[in-house]
Each structure stands twice: as structure tokens, then as C-alpha cells.
Design a protein around this motif. Structure first.
Motif, PDB file in Angstrom:
ATOM      1  N   GLY A  86       0.815  -1.211   0.000  1.00 49.06           N
ATOM      2  CA  GLY A  86       0.000   0.000   0.000  1.00 49.06           C
ATOM      3  C   GLY A  86       0.846   1.257   0.000  1.00 49.06           C
ATOM      4  N   PHE A  87       1.930   1.241   0.793  1.00 41.95           N
ATOM      5  CA  PHE A  87       2.838   2.392   0.835  1.00 41.95           C
ATOM      6  C   PHE A  87       3.415   2.651  -0.557  1.00 41.95           C
ATOM      7  CE2 PHE A  87       7.084   4.153   1.060  1.00 41.95           C
ATOM      8  CZ  PHE A  87       6.878   5.292   1.819  1.00 41.95           C
ATOM      9  N   THR A  88       3.839   1.591  -1.225  1.00 46.22           N
ATOM     10  CA  THR A  88       4.420   1.735  -2.561  1.00 46.22           C
ATOM     11  C   THR A  88       3.396   2.323  -3.530  1.00 46.22           C
ATOM     12  OG1 THR A  88       5.890  -0.131  -2.139  1.00 46.22           O
ATOM     13  CG2 THR A  88       5.529   0.475  -4.449  1.00 46.22           C
ATOM     14  N   SER A  89       2.158   1.866  -3.433  1.00 45.28           N
ATOM     15  CA  SER A  89       1.105   2.394  -4.301  1.00 45.28           C
ATOM     16  C   SER A  89       0.946   3.897  -4.100  1.00 45.28           C
ATOM     17  CB  SER A  89      -0.209   1.673  -3.999  1.00 45.28           C
ATOM     18  OG  SER A  89      -1.237   2.145  -4.828  1.00 45.28           O
ATOM     19  N   TYR A  90       0.887   4.311  -2.846  1.00 44.43           N
ATOM     20  CA  TYR A  90       0.733   5.742  -2.563  1.00 44.43           C
ATOM     21  C   TYR A  90       1.975   6.542  -2.930  1.00 44.43           C
ATOM     22  CZ  TYR A  90      -3.857   5.996  -0.597  1.00 44.43           C
ATOM     23  OH  TYR A  90      -5.214   6.009  -0.462  1.00 44.43           O
ATOM     24  N   VAL A 126       4.219   5.896  -5.335  1.00 44.27           N
ATOM     25  CA  VAL A 126       4.265   6.055  -6.792  1.00 44.27           C
ATOM     26  C   VAL A 126       3.188   7.057  -7.229  1.00 44.27           C
ATOM     27  CG1 VAL A 126       3.930   4.871  -9.008  1.00 44.27           C
ATOM     28  CG2 VAL A 126       5.312   3.805  -7.212  1.00 44.27           C
ATOM     29  N   GLY A 127       1.996   6.995  -6.613  1.00 50.90           N
ATOM     30  CA  GLY A 127       0.945   7.959  -6.918  1.00 50.90           C
ATOM     31  C   GLY A 127       1.367   9.384  -6.589  1.00 50.90           C
ATOM     32  N   LEU A 128       2.047   9.556  -5.444  1.00 47.36           N
ATOM     33  CA  LEU A 128       2.539  10.878  -5.050  1.00 47.36           C
ATOM     34  C   LEU A 128       3.525  11.413  -6.086  1.00 47.36           C
ATOM     35  CD1 LEU A 128       2.879  13.193  -2.982  1.00 47.36           C
ATOM     36  CD2 LEU A 128       4.663  11.807  -1.914  1.00 47.36           C
ATOM     37  N   ILE A 129       4.441  10.578  -6.514  1.00 45.01           N
ATOM     38  CA  ILE A 129       5.416  11.000  -7.529  1.00 45.01           C
ATOM     39  C   ILE A 129       4.692  11.417  -8.812  1.00 45.01           C
ATOM     40  CG2 ILE A 129       7.279  10.197  -9.044  1.00 45.01           C
ATOM     41  CD1 ILE A 129       8.223   8.465  -6.635  1.00 45.01           C
ATOM     42  N   CYS A 130       3.705  10.641  -9.221  1.00 45.63           N
ATOM     43  CA  CYS A 130       2.940  10.977 -10.432  1.00 45.63           C
ATOM     44  C   CYS A 130       2.237  12.318 -10.284  1.00 45.63           C
ATOM     45  CB  CYS A 130       1.926   9.881 -10.736  1.00 45.63           C
ATOM     46  SG  CYS A 130       2.670   8.340 -11.312  1.00 45.63           S
ATOM     47  N   MET A 131       1.664  12.589  -9.118  1.00 43.05           N
ATOM     48  CA  MET A 131       0.964  13.863  -8.913  1.00 43.05           C
ATOM     49  C   MET A 131       1.947  15.040  -8.886  1.00 43.05           C
ATOM     50  SD  MET A 131      -2.084  12.951  -9.145  1.00 43.05           S
ATOM     51  CE  MET A 131      -2.813  14.543  -8.899  1.00 43.05           C
ATOM     52  N   VAL A 132       3.126  14.835  -8.332  1.00 48.19           N
ATOM     53  CA  VAL A 132       4.139  15.899  -8.333  1.00 48.19           C
ATOM     54  C   VAL A 132       4.560  16.206  -9.776  1.00 48.19           C
ATOM     55  CG1 VAL A 132       6.531  16.458  -7.700  1.00 48.19           C
ATOM     56  CG2 VAL A 132       4.973  15.497  -5.984  1.00 48.19           C
ATOM     57  N   VAL A 133       4.799  15.157 -10.553  1.00 48.56           N
ATOM     58  CA  VAL A 133       5.170  15.351 -11.960  1.00 48.56           C
ATOM     59  C   VAL A 133       4.051  16.089 -12.699  1.00 48.56           C
ATOM     60  CG1 VAL A 133       5.608  14.148 -14.154  1.00 48.56           C
ATOM     61  CG2 VAL A 133       6.781  13.417 -12.065  1.00 48.56           C
ATOM     62  N   LEU A 134       2.799  15.704 -12.450  1.00 47.03           N
ATOM     63  CA  LEU A 134       1.670  16.373 -13.096  1.00 47.03           C
ATOM     64  C   LEU A 134       1.577  17.841 -12.679  1.00 47.03           C
ATOM     65  CD1 LEU A 134      -0.795  16.050 -14.952  1.00 47.03           C
ATOM     66  CD2 LEU A 134      -2.106  15.394 -12.917  1.00 47.03           C
ATOM     67  N   ALA A 135       1.753  18.121 -11.385  1.00 45.51           N
ATOM     68  CA  ALA A 135       1.704  19.507 -10.899  1.00 45.51           C
ATOM     69  C   ALA A 135       2.796  20.354 -11.549  1.00 45.51           C
ATOM     70  CB  ALA A 135       1.828  19.541  -9.379  1.00 45.51           C
ATOM     71  N   ILE A 143      -7.768   3.134   3.264  1.00 49.71           N
ATOM     72  CA  ILE A 143      -8.670   2.056   3.679  1.00 49.71           C
ATOM     73  C   ILE A 143      -9.027   1.198   2.468  1.00 49.71           C
ATOM     74  CG2 ILE A 143     -11.014   1.558   4.496  1.00 49.71           C
ATOM     75  CD1 ILE A 143     -10.693   4.091   6.326  1.00 49.71           C
ATOM     76  N   PHE A 144      -9.368   1.850   1.370  1.00 51.31           N
ATOM     77  CA  PHE A 144      -9.712   1.132   0.140  1.00 51.31           C
ATOM     78  C   PHE A 144      -8.553   0.269  -0.339  1.00 51.31           C
ATOM     79  CE2 PHE A 144      -9.165   1.583  -4.541  1.00 51.31           C
ATOM     80  CZ  PHE A 144     -10.007   0.556  -4.919  1.00 51.31           C
ATOM     81  N   ILE A 145      -7.378   0.857  -0.457  1.00 50.66           N
ATOM     82  CA  ILE A 145      -6.232   0.110  -0.974  1.00 50.66           C
ATOM     83  C   ILE A 145      -5.854  -1.030  -0.026  1.00 50.66           C
ATOM     84  CG2 ILE A 145      -3.734   0.269  -1.381  1.00 50.66           C
ATOM     85  CD1 ILE A 145      -4.249   2.825  -2.907  1.00 50.66           C
ATOM     86  N   GLY A 146      -5.838  -0.743   1.277  1.00 52.54           N
ATOM     87  CA  GLY A 146      -5.495  -1.784   2.243  1.00 52.54           C
ATOM     88  C   GLY A 146      -6.466  -2.952   2.191  1.00 52.54           C
ATOM     89  N   LEU A 147      -7.755  -2.652   2.154  1.00 55.74           N
ATOM     90  CA  LEU A 147      -8.748  -3.729   2.094  1.00 55.74           C
ATOM     91  C   LEU A 147      -8.676  -4.487   0.776  1.00 55.74           C
ATOM     92  CD1 LEU A 147     -11.811  -2.073   3.862  1.00 55.74           C
ATOM     93  CD2 LEU A 147     -10.334  -3.906   4.733  1.00 55.74           C
ATOM     94  N   ALA A 148      -8.454  -3.781  -0.317  1.00 61.45           N
ATOM     95  CA  ALA A 148      -8.338  -4.454  -1.614  1.00 61.45           C
ATOM     96  C   ALA A 148      -7.165  -5.425  -1.616  1.00 61.45           C
ATOM     97  CB  ALA A 148      -8.188  -3.421  -2.735  1.00 61.45           C
ATOM     98  N   ILE A 149      -6.036  -4.997  -1.090  1.00 60.68           N
ATOM     99  CA  ILE A 149      -4.845  -5.848  -1.055  1.00 60.68           C
ATOM    100  C   ILE A 149      -5.118  -7.128  -0.268  1.00 60.68           C
ATOM    101  CG2 ILE A 149      -2.499  -6.006  -0.114  1.00 60.68           C
ATOM    102  CD1 ILE A 149      -2.224  -2.973  -0.830  1.00 60.68           C
TER     103      ILE A 149
END
Length: 148
Positions: free
Chosen positions: A39-43, A45-54, A83-89
């Protein structure tokens, strides 16, 4: 209808991306032997993508005064994402991707019609009516058929 074709396509693609994300997170959980680090890795990588987009969009960082005016609960979206990502995993290996997503969409629809009905969190109030209730019932029926 043609005006909506591209937004509809993008929405379907976003739905498919959720399945892909969760299957990748589940596989990463197995490889790392940790739902938390998956879950940490998912977030991360998502954070990096949002920084690049910004940066690419040259979107300015909000002013402190603006951020201070925002209600505390408006900042909690990441909590529900976690919560969503953790439960999905944890649940996809048990339920399967199709059942998990069908139940997920059912939960989203139940919450959505409730939020619409009461106009919670600034949404326009839209009363629950018979067609909406039939749609929710059909989603629940679909979950039962998918899970068989």
C-alpha cells in the motif's frame, strides 16, 4: 451522445485502472510479504505521479491562508483511499477481483444515493426515487450473479 463518448470511455478506463491497480498491489503484497509496504508503494508512486503532473501543468502550491480556510474533514480523502487500498490488497485474494469490484461498486452506489438524497458534503440534493432504488437492487443482483 457523441459529446459524452470520450468522457464515458475515460470513465470506463478509470474503472479498469482500479482493477489493474489492485491486482498489481495484491501481487506486490505477495512478493513483499507485506500489505502495508504494498500500500505504501502504491501511494508513493501515486505521489510521484501527482508531483510530476503539478510541475508539468505549472500548478501553483496553494497559499497557507487558503489551506487554513478548508474544513479539517476535507483533508481526509487519503485516509479513505488508504482504507480502500489496504482492504483491496487483503480481500482480492479471498474474494477474487470480479467479486471485490462488484461489491465495491455496490458500496459506492449505496453511499452515493445516500449522499445525494441528503445533500451531504456540499452535494446537490437529489432524492432517492424508484428508478434509483431499482438500479441499486440490480447492482446487488449483479453481485450475487458474479459471486456464484
Amino acid at each position: 451522445m457523441m459529446k459524452l463518448a470520450f468522457p464515458i470511455f475515460l470513465t470506463v478506463a478509470a474503472g479498469a485502472s482500479i482493477v489493474i491497480q489492485q491486482v498489481l498491489n495484491t501481487n506486490l503484497r505477495t512478493a513483499l510479504n507485506s500489505a502495508v509496504w504494498s500500500g505504501f508503494t502504491s501511494y508513493f508512486v501515486g505521489l510521484i505521479c501527482m508531483v510530476v503532473l503539478a510541475v508539468a501543468l505549472r500548478d501553483p502550491v496553494p497559499q497557507i491562508a487558503t489551506m487554513a480556510r478548508i474544513p479539517w474533514w476535507a483533508w481526509s480523502g487519503g485516509l479513505f483511499g488508504a482504507i480502500f487500498i489496504g482492504l483491496a490488497i487483503v480481500l482480492i485474494p479471498t474474494l477474487g477481483a470480479a467479486t471485490f469490484i462488484a461489491l465495491l461498486v455496490t458500496g459506492q452506489m449505496l453511499a452515493s444515493v445516500t449522499f445525494d438524497h441528503f445533500g451531504w458534503m456540499g452535494l446537490a440534493q437529489r432524492s432517492i426515487d424508484l428508478p434509483r432504488l431499482i438500479g441499486v437492487a440490480m447492482l446487488i443482483g449483479g453481485v450475487i450473479l458474479i459471486r456464484r
